[in-house]
Design a protein around this motif. Structure first.
Motif: not given
Length: 227
Positions: A22, A153, A155, A170, A172-173
């Motif tokens: 990331k 993927d 999020s 947030s 992600f992944h």
């Protein structure tokens, strides 16, 4: 000695899968959609941006990152949509990610809360055939084939605005995913690690031409320390 350096390079490439998933461009403050999909629709206008970052100029295989992001508010429906494309390269290893997001806004405590889900694909690839092996009899543990792994993927994000103040979270992944290359023979679990972002700030208008925006961003990753 040459074989030793090849082993070191291969070891670093293996670690890229775990620790280098990331990258963050330095200009995220100007487009918060990068760190939070719920920002889509939070502004009053359509935005699009492209970021190109290259480090260690002049060195072969130096890190290179490119991003394209765009978000569009649909205020009549209290919605927003966006798309993010990422390409990251270090040596012979590359990462590609595409995410499309949908956000919906509701009124809350005098402000606006936006919640978003994003889905897409994440690709990790390595061109092992481009490794420079200065040995007539290379180690069998060094792969020579090109490899590519693609996983779904997703999020999630929340972004709250109240007058001049904003705060967001947030992750992600969400789906994780196995990024193991077939030719390496490694039995470990290279997974797509989750990353959490917490952001907060406010806009203070100094005059008609200038606005001050203090901002703080925290990043928590499974494979990296708190930043």
């Amino acid at each position: 000695m040459k074989k030793f350096f090849v082993h070191i390079v291969f070891l670093l490439l293996a670690q890229i899968l775990w620790a280098q998933q990331k990258p963050i461009p330095t200009q995220y403050v100007y487009d918060k959609y990068f760190i939070n999909p719920a920002y889509a629709g939070s502004s009053n206008f359509f935005t699009a941006s492209m970021t190109v970052k290259q480090q260690l100029l002049g060195f072969e295989g130096a890190p290179k990152t490119q991003y394209f992001m765009s978000q569009l508010p649909m205020q009549a429906q209290f919605m927003g949509v966006g798309i993010k494309l990422m390409h990251d390269q270090i040596g012979v290893a590359t990462q590609n990610n595409v995410l499309v997001s949908y956000a919906y806004q509701i009124g809350l405590a005098g402000g606006a809360l936006s919640m978003s889900l994003a889905g897409g694909l994440y690709n990790s690839a390595a061109k092992f055939s481009q490794l420079i092996i200065a040995d007539d009899d290379p180690d069998a543990a060094i792969p020579l084939n090109n490899e590519s792994v693609t996983v779904p993927d997703a999020s999630f994000g929340m972004f709250y605005k109240f007058e001049k103040l904003y705060v967001g979270y947030s992750v992600f992944h969400l789906l994780g995913g196995n990024l193991k290359y077939a030719s390496t023979g490694y039995e470990g679990g290279e997974v797509l690690s989750k990353y959490h972002y917490i952001v907060s700030g406010f806009n203070y208008k100094l005059n008609k031409q200038m606005t001050l925006e203090p901002m703080i961003l925290g990043k928590i990753g499974q494979a990296s320390p708190l930043q």
